[in-house]
Design a protein around this motif. Structure first.
Motif: not given
Length: 238
Positions: A96-107, A19-30
């Motif tokens: 991280x890979x599996x959950x990444x799109x959930x942060x990406x789409x929402x963000x 979740x920590x990795x996705x919070x950083x990478x997902x928000x940046x990508x979004x």
């Protein structure tokens, strides 16, 4: 109780790091995709969203091809002393890979929903672009980001297929709650399986309730009109 606590603590550690990795990478990508004006934007977004629709076993296979000992980056990682296969770090990578799109789409939806007039007003006041992001854009998009992070944590906590393929099923080392439940069912140990399922469900409920209480009412959208207007004004003026 070791059959419960050991996989529970490991699952929380894996889900927390993922979740920590996705919070950083997902928000940046979004943020990048939301502000990117190109015909290739939708293609990039579709590629990053693939883990949401692909079977977890397929994702696990891709990860093995990339980071396995005979994978594309496996030999290079081995020279650096980094081993991901059959380790809890591999479980973090899979989650991280599996959950990444959930942060990406929402963000992304949250960033695209930010009122650009507020950002322009901050620019008129002489606020720098970095300050606009941290004081206006990010606070306004925070509810959507929090929602995506919570979904990502829950998804990472329950990840099974990709984790099993990359990290395996090593009790005390890589056996997460979902894998432990699978093993208990396969072994016909219904009591252990029922206990693990109950612990998993209660853990998710408690964490979601606590996380929801940590979000201020004005950011949850449940505050009064005055609170929301004050939140927007404070975001611009500091």
């Amino acid at each position: 109780m070791d059959a419960v606590w050991v996989p529970l603590l490991l699952s929380l550690k894996v889900a927390g790091w993922a979740t920590l990795l996705n919070a950083v990478l997902g928000v940046a990508a979004a943020y990048a995709i939301a502000r990117w004006r190109s015909r290739a934007r939708d293609v990039v977004d579709a590629i990053l969203t693939l883990p949401l629709v692909l079977p977890p076993t397929v994702l696990g296979y891709y990860l093995l091809v990339l980071v396995g000992r005979r994978g594309v980056f496996g030999a290079w990682l081995e020279k650096l002393g980094i081993e991901l296969v059959f380790t809890w770090q591999g479980a973090v990578l899979a989650s991280t890979v599996v959950a990444f799109p959930l942060v990406l789409k929402s963000a992304r939806a949250a960033f695209e929903g930010v009122d650009h007039q507020l950002e322009n007003a901050a620019r008129v006041l002489g606020v720098s672009e970095s300050a606009i992001f941290f004081r206006v854009t990010l606070p306004m998009a925070l509810p959507g980001i929090v929602a995506g992070v919570l979904l990502a944590f829950a998804r990472a906590l329950g990840e099974f297929g990709a984790t099993l393929m990359v990290a395996g099923n090593l009790p005390g080392r890589t056996q997460t709650l979902s894998v432990a439940i699978y093993e208990a069912v396969q072994a016909g140990n219904d009591d252990t399986a029922n206990l693990l399922v109950l612990v998993t469900s209660l853990t998710c409920i408690v964490l979601l309730v606590v996380a929801a209480r940590l979000v201020p009412p004005a950011q949850r959208g449940t505050g009064s009109v005055f609170e929301r207007r004050k939140f927007r004004r404070d975001a611009i003026t500091g």
